[in-house]
Structure formats: structure tokens, C-alpha cells
Design an enzyme around this catalytic site. Structure first.
Site, mmCIF file in Angstrom:
data_model
loop_
_atom_site.group_PDB
_atom_site.id
_atom_site.type_symbol
_atom_site.label_atom_id
_atom_site.label_comp_id
_atom_site.label_asym_id
_atom_site.label_seq_id
_atom_site.Cartn_x
_atom_site.Cartn_y
_atom_site.Cartn_z
ATOM 1 N N GLU A 137 35.375 30.717 42.250
ATOM 2 C CA GLU A 137 35.835 30.844 43.391
ATOM 3 C C GLU A 137 35.298 32.073 44.338
ATOM 4 O O GLU A 137 35.214 33.029 43.523
ATOM 5 C CB GLU A 137 37.636 30.945 43.530
ATOM 6 N N GLU A 142 40.170 37.958 52.338
ATOM 7 C CA GLU A 142 41.503 37.945 52.029
ATOM 8 C C GLU A 142 42.118 38.994 52.911
ATOM 9 O O GLU A 142 41.637 40.082 52.586
ATOM 10 C CB GLU A 142 41.896 37.626 50.918
#
Length: 255
Positions: A137, A142
Site C-alpha cells: 500500500e 493522508e
């Protein structure tokens, strides 16, 4: 797939560690149409149940096709509080636009407030066969409203994931104001993460076995705004809604 991140490298945006280098433009999505191009994008709907309820992170939102719109060349994902339910949108390019190596970038304007968790990230295209985190990932962006002015970049692998993920966060005092660029220069042997062309994190492990470096295969994009959850919450300030995550473009360049 994303979980609480504890081990982070604190950096200051006052230092410039290098500039992003982009090659030839390979692909771009400018969101110029009247509706989302479903030849490129998939909707992921619901609350993740029955396979990964709460999307693996105890998130509160239900994903729908109604919490987005295209306006003036921007994708606008809107998080809402509808009665006792939270709603948002999550889209992917799985099976449609997948890339191995390159400079991946988005230009976006962040939402704000306790409980908000927007992200621009990638998953290995083999995830249905090997599962997570073996698929790998790449979290290019974020942001969590409970941690203002901070931008997180993270890599999850079989060897290091969840609380032990390879991660950094950097403070940008004006990150909540206007649009900013978030990118990763993904090469065969390392990854460099950038915010507004400032190098914020490099991942270059010496041992690149499959548990440490699953980044030798195609990955697909995900754009979403989660609410609450292990990382975004757990507390949610209901007074902040609605909140908009506005994406100008997604681009892939050679490197």
C-alpha cells in the site's frame, strides 16, 4: 486498509530536501466532464461489510455514489452527516488504470475538522489474490483533522504495516488553505514522497525481498474521504459537516 500510525518521522516544512523531477506525462484525469468517467473509475460502496466492516479501521461512513460531483474541472467529494449516518464517496481505478513506477501526483484542497480523513493512495493490483498487506500500500496523502497542519505519507508491506508501517509526517502551516500538490516518485529501487515539490520522505530499504518491497508490480489509485476510525477519529465533531475534499487532477509521469 490503513490503520493507526504510531512510528512517524517528524519533519519541518521549513527545510527543502530536494525537488520533484517529472518526466513525460503518461496519463491524467482532469475531471472535466459532467460525470465521473466509469471507464476509468469504480465506486466502492457501503460500509465494507461483510468482508471488512468499517473498511478495516472502524470507520463510520457509508460510501455512496451521491456524495460527489464534478464542478469546474474538479472532483468534489462531500462528507455529510445524514441523521445518524455519515456518508462519503470512495473511488478506485482497479482493473482500469494501473501503473508500475512513475511520478504519481494529485492537486487537491483538504477538508478540515475533527474526524475527517481524506486520502490519495494506491494498492497492489494483486490484492484479491495475496491479500493485504502482502499486496503493498502506498499512501501518497493522508490528512486527519485531529492533527492540523500535518501531512502523512506511508508505506504498508508484509514486513512493516499498521502501527509499524514505514511512515513520516511533516508540518505545513498553510496546508488547509487552498490547493496543494502531493506526489510520489516511484522508481525500481526507491520511493521519494513530495508535498508542494518538497521532499518529505524517502523509502529505500537495502533488502528488497517481497515482504519488504512489493512495489515491483502494478498498483491502482484510490481517492476517498473517511470519517472517524482508528486513525481519523475516534471522536467526530458533527458540527463540521458537510466537508469537501476537492481534487483538481490525478497525473502519472515517467521518471
Amino acid at each position: 486498509m490503513k490503520t493507526t500510525l504510531i512510528a512517524v518521522l517528524m519533519l519541518s516544512a521549513s527545510f527543502s530536501f530536494g525537488q520533484a523531477k517529472k518526466g513525460k506525462l503518461i496519463w491524467e484525469e482532469n475531471f472535466n466532464g459532467k460525470s465521473l468517467n466509469e471507464n476509468v473509475w469504480n465506486f466502492e460502496l457501503g460500509d465494507g461489510c461483510p468482508n471488512i466492516c468499517g473498511w478495516g479501521n472502524n470507520e463510520r461512513q457509508i460510501y455512496t455514489k451521491e456524495n460527489h460531483k464534478l464542478v469546474d474541472g474538479n472532483l468534489v467529494i462531500t462528507a455529510k452527516k445524514d441523521g445518524d449516518k455519515y456518508t462519503s464517496t470512495r473511488i478506485t481505478t482497479a482493473g482500469k488504470k494501473e501503473f508500475k513506477y512513475g511520478y504519481m501526483e494529485t492537486r487537491a484542497k483538504l477538508p478540515v475538522g475533527q474526524g475527517i480523513w481524506p486520502a490519495f493512495w494506491m494498492l497492489g493490483a494483486n490484492i484479491k489474490h495475496v491479500g493485504w498487506p502482502k499486496s503493498g500500500e502506498i499512501d501518497i496523502l493522508e490528512y486527519v483533522g485531529r492533527d492540523p497542519q500535518m501531512v502523512y505519507t506511508t508505506l504498508h508491506t508484509q514486513a512493516n504495516h499498521g502501527d509499524n508501517a514505514s511512515s513520516s509526517k511533516m508540518k505545513f502551516e498553510n496546508i488547509e488553505e487552498g490547493f496543494h500538490t502531493f506526489g510520489v516518485d516511484w522508481k525500481k529501487d526507491k520511493m521519494d514522497f513530495y508535498v508542494d515539490a518538497i521532499l518529505v520522505y524517502t523509502f529505500n530499504p537495502k533488502d528488497k525481498n517481497e515482504d519488504v518491497w512489493p512495489f515491483d508490480q502494478p498498483f491502482y489509485f484510490i481517492l476517498n474521504m473517511a470519517i472517524g476510525g482508528n486513525f481519523g477519529g475516534p471522536e467526530v465533531d458533527d458540527s463540521i459537516f458537510p466537508q469537501e475534499f476537492i481534487i483538481d487532477y490525478v497525473r502519472v509521469y515517467s521518471n
